[in-house]
Write an enzyme that holds these catalytic residues in place. Sequence first.
Site, PDB file in Angstrom:
ATOM      1  N   ASN A 152       0.713  -1.000  -0.153  1.00 43.88           N
ATOM      2  CA  ASN A 152      -0.034  -0.135   0.385  1.00 43.88           C
ATOM      3  C   ASN A 152       1.221   0.964  -0.083  1.00 43.88           C
ATOM      4  O   ASN A 152       0.494   2.332  -0.344  1.00 43.88           O
ATOM      5  CB  ASN A 152      -0.954  -0.469   1.077  1.00 43.88           C
ATOM      6  CG  ASN A 152      -0.574   0.191   2.430  1.00 43.88           C
ATOM      7  OD1 ASN A 152       0.578  -0.364   2.768  1.00 43.88           O
ATOM      8  ND2 ASN A 152      -0.787  -0.011   3.545  1.00 43.88           N
ATOM      9  N   LYS A 175      12.526  -7.552   1.480  1.00 43.82           N
ATOM     10  CA  LYS A 175      11.490  -8.566   0.426  1.00 43.82           C
ATOM     11  C   LYS A 175      10.529  -7.773   0.173  1.00 43.82           C
ATOM     12  O   LYS A 175       8.941  -7.655   0.923  1.00 43.82           O
ATOM     13  CB  LYS A 175      11.675  -9.824   1.253  1.00 43.82           C
ATOM     14  CG  LYS A 175      10.486 -11.114   0.386  1.00 43.82           C
ATOM     15  CD  LYS A 175       9.730 -11.203   0.029  1.00 43.82           C
ATOM     16  CE  LYS A 175       8.540 -11.264   0.242  1.00 43.82           C
ATOM     17  NZ  LYS A 175       6.847 -10.639   0.054  1.00 43.82           N
ATOM     18  N   PRO A 176      10.028  -7.195  -0.743  1.00 48.44           N
ATOM     19  CA  PRO A 176       8.808  -6.175  -0.714  1.00 48.44           C
ATOM     20  C   PRO A 176       7.282  -7.086  -1.594  1.00 48.44           C
ATOM     21  O   PRO A 176       7.596  -8.072  -1.584  1.00 48.44           O
ATOM     22  CB  PRO A 176       8.777  -5.003  -1.951  1.00 48.44           C
ATOM     23  CG  PRO A 176       9.850  -6.225  -3.508  1.00 48.44           C
ATOM     24  CD  PRO A 176      10.139  -7.161  -2.045  1.00 48.44           C
ATOM     25  N   SER A 230       0.044  -7.213   7.058  1.00 41.80           N
ATOM     26  CA  SER A 230      -1.324  -7.710   7.646  1.00 41.80           C
ATOM     27  C   SER A 230      -0.915  -8.380   9.405  1.00 41.80           C
ATOM     28  O   SER A 230       0.377  -8.985  10.018  1.00 41.80           O
ATOM     29  CB  SER A 230      -1.911  -9.177   7.371  1.00 41.80           C
ATOM     30  OG  SER A 230      -1.338 -10.142   6.836  1.00 41.80           O
ATOM     31  N   GLU A 251       4.804  -4.118  12.224  1.00 38.76           N
ATOM     32  CA  GLU A 251       4.076  -2.526  12.198  1.00 38.76           C
ATOM     33  C   GLU A 251       3.127  -3.494  11.881  1.00 38.76           C
ATOM     34  O   GLU A 251       2.692  -3.971   9.956  1.00 38.76           O
ATOM     35  CB  GLU A 251       4.535  -1.654  11.162  1.00 38.76           C
ATOM     36  CG  GLU A 251       5.534  -1.080  11.699  1.00 38.76           C
ATOM     37  CD  GLU A 251       5.597   0.090  12.359  1.00 38.76           C
ATOM     38  OE1 GLU A 251       4.245   0.219  12.654  1.00 38.76           O
ATOM     39  OE2 GLU A 251       6.004   0.799  13.266  1.00 38.76           O
ATOM     40  N   CYS A 285      -3.116   1.640   6.970  1.00 35.52           N
ATOM     41  CA  CYS A 285      -3.430   0.981   8.041  1.00 35.52           C
ATOM     42  C   CYS A 285      -3.748   2.157   9.075  1.00 35.52           C
ATOM     43  O   CYS A 285      -4.159   1.115  10.690  1.00 35.52           O
ATOM     44  CB  CYS A 285      -1.810   0.756   8.491  1.00 35.52           C
ATOM     45  SG  CYS A 285      -0.604   1.356   8.853  1.00 35.52           S
ATOM     46  N   GLU A 382     -10.453  -4.631   9.131  1.00 36.00           N
ATOM     47  CA  GLU A 382      -9.901  -3.763   8.731  1.00 36.00           C
ATOM     48  C   GLU A 382     -11.031  -3.403   7.489  1.00 36.00           C
ATOM     49  O   GLU A 382     -10.318  -4.450   6.435  1.00 36.00           O
ATOM     50  CB  GLU A 382      -8.102  -3.901   8.577  1.00 36.00           C
ATOM     51  CG  GLU A 382      -7.330  -2.271   8.841  1.00 36.00           C
ATOM     52  CD  GLU A 382      -6.054  -3.254   8.538  1.00 36.00           C
ATOM     53  OE1 GLU A 382      -5.863  -4.053   8.414  1.00 36.00           O
ATOM     54  OE2 GLU A 382      -5.562  -1.964   8.269  1.00 36.00           O
TER      55      GLU A 382
HETATM   56  P1  NAD Z   1       0.294  -8.967   3.621  1.00 38.36           P
HETATM   57  O1  NAD Z   1       0.504  -9.067   5.607  1.00 38.36           O
HETATM   58  O2  NAD Z   1      -0.211 -10.684   3.008  1.00 38.36           O
HETATM   59  O3  NAD Z   1       1.401  -8.977   3.042  1.00 38.36           O
HETATM   60  C1  NAD Z   1       3.288  -8.101   2.821  1.00 38.36           C
HETATM   61  C2  NAD Z   1       4.310  -8.672   3.162  1.00 38.36           C
HETATM   62  O4  NAD Z   1       4.428  -9.664   3.601  1.00 38.36           O
HETATM   63  C3  NAD Z   1       4.146  -8.910   1.726  1.00 38.36           C
HETATM   64  O5  NAD Z   1       5.376  -8.662   1.405  1.00 38.36           O
HETATM   65  C4  NAD Z   1       4.263 -10.637   1.784  1.00 38.36           C
HETATM   66  O6  NAD Z   1       4.559 -11.051   0.605  1.00 38.36           O
HETATM   67  C5  NAD Z   1       4.736 -10.567   2.647  1.00 38.36           C
HETATM   68  N1  NAD Z   1       4.103 -12.359   3.036  1.00 38.36           N
HETATM   69  C6  NAD Z   1       2.823 -12.751   3.116  1.00 38.36           C
HETATM   70  N2  NAD Z   1       2.826 -13.804   3.663  1.00 38.36           N
HETATM   71  C7  NAD Z   1       3.641 -14.410   4.072  1.00 38.36           C
HETATM   72  C8  NAD Z   1       4.291 -15.484   4.893  1.00 38.36           C
HETATM   73  N3  NAD Z   1       3.688 -16.230   5.047  1.00 38.36           N
HETATM   74  N4  NAD Z   1       5.623 -15.362   5.285  1.00 38.36           N
HETATM   75  C9  NAD Z   1       6.245 -14.044   5.014  1.00 38.36           C
HETATM   76  N5  NAD Z   1       6.326 -13.057   4.555  1.00 38.36           N
HETATM   77  C10 NAD Z   1       4.368 -13.225   4.318  1.00 38.36           C
HETATM   78  O7  NAD Z   1      -0.355  -7.860   4.020  1.00 38.36           O
HETATM   79  P2  NAD Z   1      -0.162  -6.894   2.329  1.00 38.36           P
HETATM   80  O8  NAD Z   1      -1.718  -6.967   1.775  1.00 38.36           O
HETATM   81  O9  NAD Z   1       0.884  -6.834   2.061  1.00 38.36           O
HETATM   82  O10 NAD Z   1      -1.042  -5.717   3.691  1.00 38.36           O
HETATM   83  C11 NAD Z   1      -1.419  -4.889   4.186  1.00 38.36           C
HETATM   84  C12 NAD Z   1      -1.410  -4.197   5.806  1.00 38.36           C
HETATM   85  O11 NAD Z   1      -0.494  -4.070   5.970  1.00 38.36           O
HETATM   86  C13 NAD Z   1      -2.819  -3.969   6.237  1.00 38.36           C
HETATM   87  O12 NAD Z   1      -3.033  -5.135   7.594  1.00 38.36           O
HETATM   88  C14 NAD Z   1      -2.516  -3.203   6.738  1.00 38.36           C
HETATM   89  O13 NAD Z   1      -2.933  -2.274   7.476  1.00 38.36           O
HETATM   90  C15 NAD Z   1      -0.931  -3.341   7.315  1.00 38.36           C
HETATM   91  N6  NAD Z   1       0.067  -2.210   7.200  1.00 38.36           N
HETATM   92  C16 NAD Z   1       0.505  -1.905   8.254  1.00 38.36           C
HETATM   93  C17 NAD Z   1       0.907  -0.935   8.809  1.00 38.36           C
HETATM   94  C18 NAD Z   1       2.151   0.056   9.458  1.00 38.36           C
HETATM   95  O14 NAD Z   1       2.806   0.755   9.745  1.00 38.36           O
HETATM   96  N7  NAD Z   1       1.577  -0.539  10.851  1.00 38.36           N
HETATM   97  C19 NAD Z   1       1.271  -0.081   7.074  1.00 38.36           C
HETATM   98  C20 NAD Z   1       1.296  -0.093   5.873  1.00 38.36           C
HETATM   99  C21 NAD Z   1       0.106  -1.328   6.051  1.00 38.36           C
END
Ligand code: NAD
Length: 479
Positions: A152, A175-176, A230, A251, A285, A382
Amino acid sequence: MAIANAQLFIGGEWVQSASGTYFDVINPATEQVIARVPDAGPDDMRRAIDAAHAAQASWADAPAADRAQILLRAAQQMRAQTEELAQLMTEEEGKPLNESRGEIAYAASFLEWFGEEAKRVYGEIIPASSANKRILVIKRPVGVSLAITPWNFPAAMITRKVGPALATGCPVIVKPSELTPLSALAIAKIFEDVGLPQGVLSVLTGTQPGPLVNVAMMDFSVRKISFTGSTQVGKLLMTQAAESMKRVSLELGGQAPFIVFEDADLDAAVSNAVVAKMRSVGESCVAANRIYVQRSVVAEFSRKLTAALAAMHMGNGLDPNVSVGPLIDSRAVAKVARHVADAQEKGARVLLGGERPEGLGYFYPPTVLANVDESMLITQEETFGPVAAILAFDTEEEVIARANNTRAGLAAYYFTRDVGRVIRLAEQLEYGILGANDGVPSTAQAPFGGIKESGLGREGSHYGMDEYLDIKYVSLGGI
Ligand code: NAD
């Protein structure tokens, strides 16, 4: 720019993945493939870890001023490339071009701020209990770090981690998100251009985050993991990190209340609600997820917010007139639609939007729901979309209890002219970030982060430096 460089960045070199496979990057406004990017796997992660180790000692021991210079040059270059980087971000993430420009400025501010802070990793001398001793406190980089980031904010979530890692002397592997790999690779290119030593930064793009990240999680020599994403994945990583007691920063998701009291400047509350709700189409978030309005002003506030959101233009973010871009993918649209349908079934009234448009692109229009209550999904999960859910409340005590009734604790906003209430809510709302008459609190020098299930640790500010530093003390005897 980065599209031409669609390779992995490992150990200072642009390489293909060990498997030789690629994946598609999709523009969410058009559903078209805009690039193909290497699909990294466990072997690529091993190479990146080895390269980070090879670079670790010299980077940790480089003068802080040298590390600072690299970060400051990277910030400068990022700003100089704002237009190209913003265009790339809009194409892969969807947010309107102006917001992408804003994010590039925000992302560069982390590199700059941490570049400056690199020179201020101070130790301490503590008075000892006996005359022949002294106690010296020193800080050392924690070591090889892994940064995992969401889609995001494809640039800022990376610089918020890479900035303090590099400033403190830690090599870092990024790892983006597989949904936005291009901004990450463009950032790697900037660091290459400004002379970051080989191996200090690697960027691995891949569609199998579990197996890819697992290699680093199982490796004792990776000493730090910083994750934004997440709550579900955050919990999993925390469990995995326990095995080798890695330092962890998390985060995670939010569930932000946005509280408007009857004594507030209502126009300011509305304009701040628009930003707190609509930035990144609500895919943030810290997005205002539950808008609590005191009953005597709920009708007026709802009318003004509806008018403000109705004036926004939805479409491809590359169009300069567009202020509402697409969501990231079809799953995101389905989730928003599910929340709206559930709220309607349980008695919410749609004041604006609520209908998905026909045609290509993952669009959902700005939507306002009135008569919302806590039985509805939209107040419990969310939403991550452009839906303003309005709930009426009567008293301060009541709204504090309702706002706190969630496991999340990232950001909360409140609008009031009562100074005593500003302080009371700051103390009683169980959130890490509080916007008191402010819908946009985030900035590089402030400690961003959540409490409860929104995570651990802080990013930005000198607290963000501490996340990458080990504290040691030396008890000096024989004096
Ligand atoms: P996500 O958890 O699906 O993915 C985040 C990252 O984790 C990605 O790079 C993804 O490839 C990786 N990932 C997914 N599964 C994994 C696993 N099993 N092992 C290791 N890495 C894995 O989240 P998203 O959909 O990309 O982002 C949205 C979420 O991020 C929302 O919940 C949002 O609130 C949160 N967020 C939090 C903040 C903050 O600062 N607190 C900022 C931005 C987004």
